[in-house]
Design a protein around this motif. Structure first.
Motif, mmCIF file in Angstrom:
data_model
loop_
_atom_site.group_PDB
_atom_site.id
_atom_site.type_symbol
_atom_site.label_atom_id
_atom_site.label_comp_id
_atom_site.label_asym_id
_atom_site.label_seq_id
_atom_site.Cartn_x
_atom_site.Cartn_y
_atom_site.Cartn_z
ATOM 1 N N GLU A 58 41.018 78.633 59.194
ATOM 2 C CA GLU A 58 40.777 79.823 58.380
ATOM 3 C C GLU A 58 41.970 80.136 57.484
ATOM 4 O OE1 GLU A 58 38.209 81.515 57.842
ATOM 5 O OE2 GLU A 58 36.819 81.095 59.484
ATOM 6 N N LYS A 59 43.169 80.078 58.047
ATOM 7 C CA LYS A 59 44.355 80.468 57.288
ATOM 8 C C LYS A 59 44.737 79.432 56.234
ATOM 9 C CE LYS A 59 46.281 83.404 60.954
ATOM 10 N NZ LYS A 59 46.256 84.647 60.171
ATOM 11 N N VAL A 60 44.490 78.157 56.508
ATOM 12 C CA VAL A 60 44.732 77.135 55.485
ATOM 13 C C VAL A 60 43.723 77.291 54.352
ATOM 14 C CG1 VAL A 60 44.677 74.663 54.989
ATOM 15 C CG2 VAL A 60 45.840 75.491 57.035
ATOM 16 N N ALA A 61 42.464 77.539 54.688
ATOM 17 C CA ALA A 61 41.419 77.701 53.669
ATOM 18 C C ALA A 61 41.707 78.893 52.758
ATOM 19 C CB ALA A 61 40.059 77.858 54.333
ATOM 20 N N SER A 62 42.310 79.953 53.329
ATOM 21 C CA SER A 62 42.597 81.147 52.537
ATOM 22 C C SER A 62 43.925 81.055 51.788
ATOM 23 C CB SER A 62 42.622 82.381 53.449
ATOM 24 O OG SER A 62 43.726 82.325 54.342
ATOM 25 N N GLY A 63 44.743 80.045 52.106
ATOM 26 C CA GLY A 63 46.031 79.905 51.441
ATOM 27 C C GLY A 63 47.166 80.615 52.136
ATOM 28 N N GLU A 64 46.899 81.255 53.287
ATOM 29 C CA GLU A 64 47.972 81.925 54.036
ATOM 30 C C GLU A 64 48.915 80.913 54.660
ATOM 31 O OE1 GLU A 64 46.710 85.182 56.682
ATOM 32 O OE2 GLU A 64 44.702 84.877 55.850
ATOM 33 N N ILE A 65 48.406 79.722 54.953
ATOM 34 C CA ILE A 65 49.204 78.636 55.520
ATOM 35 C C ILE A 65 49.073 77.433 54.592
ATOM 36 C CG2 ILE A 65 49.268 76.969 57.432
ATOM 37 C CD1 ILE A 65 48.566 79.257 59.305
ATOM 38 N N VAL A 75 37.155 71.430 61.312
ATOM 39 C CA VAL A 75 37.148 71.360 59.852
ATOM 40 C C VAL A 75 35.714 71.250 59.339
ATOM 41 C CG1 VAL A 75 37.834 70.002 57.838
ATOM 42 C CG2 VAL A 75 39.444 70.323 59.714
ATOM 43 N N GLU A 76 34.956 70.316 59.920
ATOM 44 C CA GLU A 76 33.580 70.106 59.465
ATOM 45 C C GLU A 76 32.697 71.310 59.780
ATOM 46 O OE1 GLU A 76 32.637 67.724 57.576
ATOM 47 O OE2 GLU A 76 34.589 66.751 57.644
ATOM 48 N N GLU A 77 32.958 71.998 60.883
ATOM 49 C CA GLU A 77 32.163 73.161 61.258
ATOM 50 C C GLU A 77 32.461 74.353 60.364
ATOM 51 O OE1 GLU A 77 29.778 76.000 63.037
ATOM 52 O OE2 GLU A 77 29.718 73.820 63.292
ATOM 53 N N MET A 78 33.721 74.564 60.020
ATOM 54 C CA MET A 78 34.123 75.795 59.363
ATOM 55 C C MET A 78 34.319 75.676 57.856
ATOM 56 S SD MET A 78 36.924 76.944 62.259
ATOM 57 C CE MET A 78 37.301 78.509 61.481
ATOM 58 N N ALA A 138 26.940 75.447 62.684
ATOM 59 C CA ALA A 138 26.684 74.820 61.383
ATOM 60 C C ALA A 138 26.357 73.339 61.535
ATOM 61 C CB ALA A 138 27.885 75.017 60.464
ATOM 62 N N LEU A 139 27.145 72.631 62.332
ATOM 63 C CA LEU A 139 26.915 71.200 62.525
ATOM 64 C C LEU A 139 25.609 70.942 63.272
ATOM 65 C CD1 LEU A 139 30.527 70.013 63.471
ATOM 66 C CD2 LEU A 139 29.270 69.472 61.381
ATOM 67 N N VAL A 140 25.324 71.747 64.278
ATOM 68 C CA VAL A 140 24.114 71.534 65.082
ATOM 69 C C VAL A 140 22.869 71.889 64.273
ATOM 70 C CG1 VAL A 140 22.870 72.233 67.152
ATOM 71 C CG2 VAL A 140 25.338 71.841 67.247
ATOM 72 N N ARG A 141 22.932 72.959 63.491
ATOM 73 C CA ARG A 141 21.792 73.319 62.646
ATOM 74 C C ARG A 141 21.501 72.197 61.652
ATOM 75 N NH1 ARG A 141 23.690 77.677 61.146
ATOM 76 N NH2 ARG A 141 22.699 79.032 62.702
ATOM 77 N N ARG A 142 22.534 71.641 61.050
ATOM 78 C CA ARG A 142 22.372 70.525 60.107
ATOM 79 C C ARG A 142 21.760 69.312 60.809
ATOM 80 N NH1 ARG A 142 27.930 69.006 58.130
ATOM 81 N NH2 ARG A 142 27.936 71.264 57.798
ATOM 82 N N PHE A 143 22.233 69.038 62.024
ATOM 83 C CA PHE A 143 21.709 67.912 62.805
ATOM 84 C C PHE A 143 20.228 68.111 63.118
ATOM 85 C CE2 PHE A 143 20.499 67.241 67.271
ATOM 86 C CZ PHE A 143 20.330 65.864 67.263
ATOM 87 N N CYS A 144 19.864 69.299 63.543
ATOM 88 C CA CYS A 144 18.468 69.559 63.922
ATOM 89 C C CYS A 144 17.529 69.351 62.743
ATOM 90 C CB CYS A 144 18.327 70.973 64.474
ATOM 91 S SG CYS A 144 19.023 71.202 66.133
#
Length: 332
Positions: A58-65, A75-78, A138-144
């Motif tokens: 979360e923090k890398v995606a937002s640029g805080e880290i 990574v793939e889930e979020m 997210a990953l399981v919904r995509r798989f289903c």
């Protein structure tokens, strides 16, 4: 400028991260076990922060880290559609696991994903969905949806997911496993192949690194060492003394087998023996899997006093991971 680098705060991922970066010459030093900050002496501008693995994403995606270590599964889930989250290096060589679906062992008629799709239809006809306990919605919904399983309900489970069927609040599970032991202990069996193969990876923030030469230079240093260390684990340096008429003669005979010629060919140098005999030292870098075959080849050429040592780092002409990062930063 402070560069923020986050690592997992506990568990095997924390221990393996410390060990791996120390092997790369980037030892992470933590003043005491109660502190959630640390440093790297070789990179004085880097502040190491200890966080939960999901928080790192979360923090890398937002640029805080600026950069962090986490699992590829997270990574793939979020990640979703957030293109500010970049995978800088997708396999650090530890933390390996697979995301799998598992059902009760008593379901003897269910052995494939197709069987699960049929079961979901049957349960729907009875008036209820197939309940799947997971912390990877997210990953399981995509798989289903990709496998024709359209009648299902995801049950959020952040801990002890394997116990869900036994406790009655789910029919089956989708969870990460490295050995399958916990699944078997809970009378569950894996159905089909893995949904995702995961391992520890290095992630970075596009918004933090783009157009920031100082931060990019730190990332380049880390990626150079990580890539060279990972490559070095697969190679060894073999040295042998071989008699011959000249360095060219010895080099030609060693390289007569291209698979044993090393990365760019053998290095050949004269040996001073004081006797005037024509002896030459041959040095090669080869994949570790070819060591014994190479030893036999050199022995057949009259090689003696062979030595084999591991290659700690193997640098290429350029760092591939860093070149991929530069390309990704300029994609938009």
């Amino acid at each position: 400028m402070s560069f923020r680098f986050a690592i997992p705060s506990k568990g095997s991922l924390y221990d393996d991260t410390l060990a791996f970066f120390e092997s790369c010459g980037l030892k992470i030093t933590r003043p005491n076990p109660r502190r959630y900050t640390a440093g790297i002496r070789a990179l004085p501008d880097v502040e190491v922060l200890l966080h939960r693995a999901p928080d790192i994403i979360e923090k890398v995606a937002s640029g805080e880290i600026d950069m962090g270590v986490s699992g590829l599964d997270l990574v793939e889930e979020m990640r979703g559609d957030r293109d500010d989250l970049l995978v800088l290096y997708d396999d650090l060589g530890f933390g390996g696991a697979e995301l799998v679906v598992a059902v009760p062992e008593a379901w003897i008629d269910v052995s494939s994903w197709h069987d699960l799709a049929d079961l979901a239809v049957e349960l729907h006809a009875e008036g209820r969905p197939l309940r799947i306990a997971t912390k990877y919605p997210a990953l399981v919904r995509r798989f289903c949806y990709a496998n024709g399983i359209t009648y299902f309900r995801l049950v959020d489970s952040q801990g002890s997911t394997e116990a869900a069927p036994g406790l009655g609040y789910a029919d089956m599970v989708a969870d990460i496993t490295s050995t399958g032991t916990t699944l078997r202990d809970n009378q569950l069996k894996i159905v089909g192949g893995s949904l995702l193969r995961s391992q520890a990876c290095l992630v970075g923030s596009r918004r933090s690194l783009r157009d920031n030469p100082a931060r990019l230079n730190i990332v380049r240093t880390v990626l150079e060492l990580v890539e060279a260390r990972r490559r070095g684990r697969n190679y060894v340096q073999v040295t042998a003394n071989i008699a011959g008429e000249s360095a060219e003669d010895v080099g030609r005979r060693v390289a007569s087998r291209p698979e044993f010629a090393g990365m760019q060919g053998p290095t050949v140098a004269p040996v001073y023996s004081g006797s005037g005999a024509g002896w030459f030292t041959v040095t090669l870098f080869v994949p570790q899997s070819r060591v014994m075959a190479l030893v036999d080849h050199l022995r057949a050429l009259g090689g003696g006093a062979l030595a084999v040592v591991p290659a700690h780092y193997v640098f290429d002409a350029q760092c591939e991971a860093y070149q991929r990062l530069l390309a990704a930063l300029h994609e938009r």
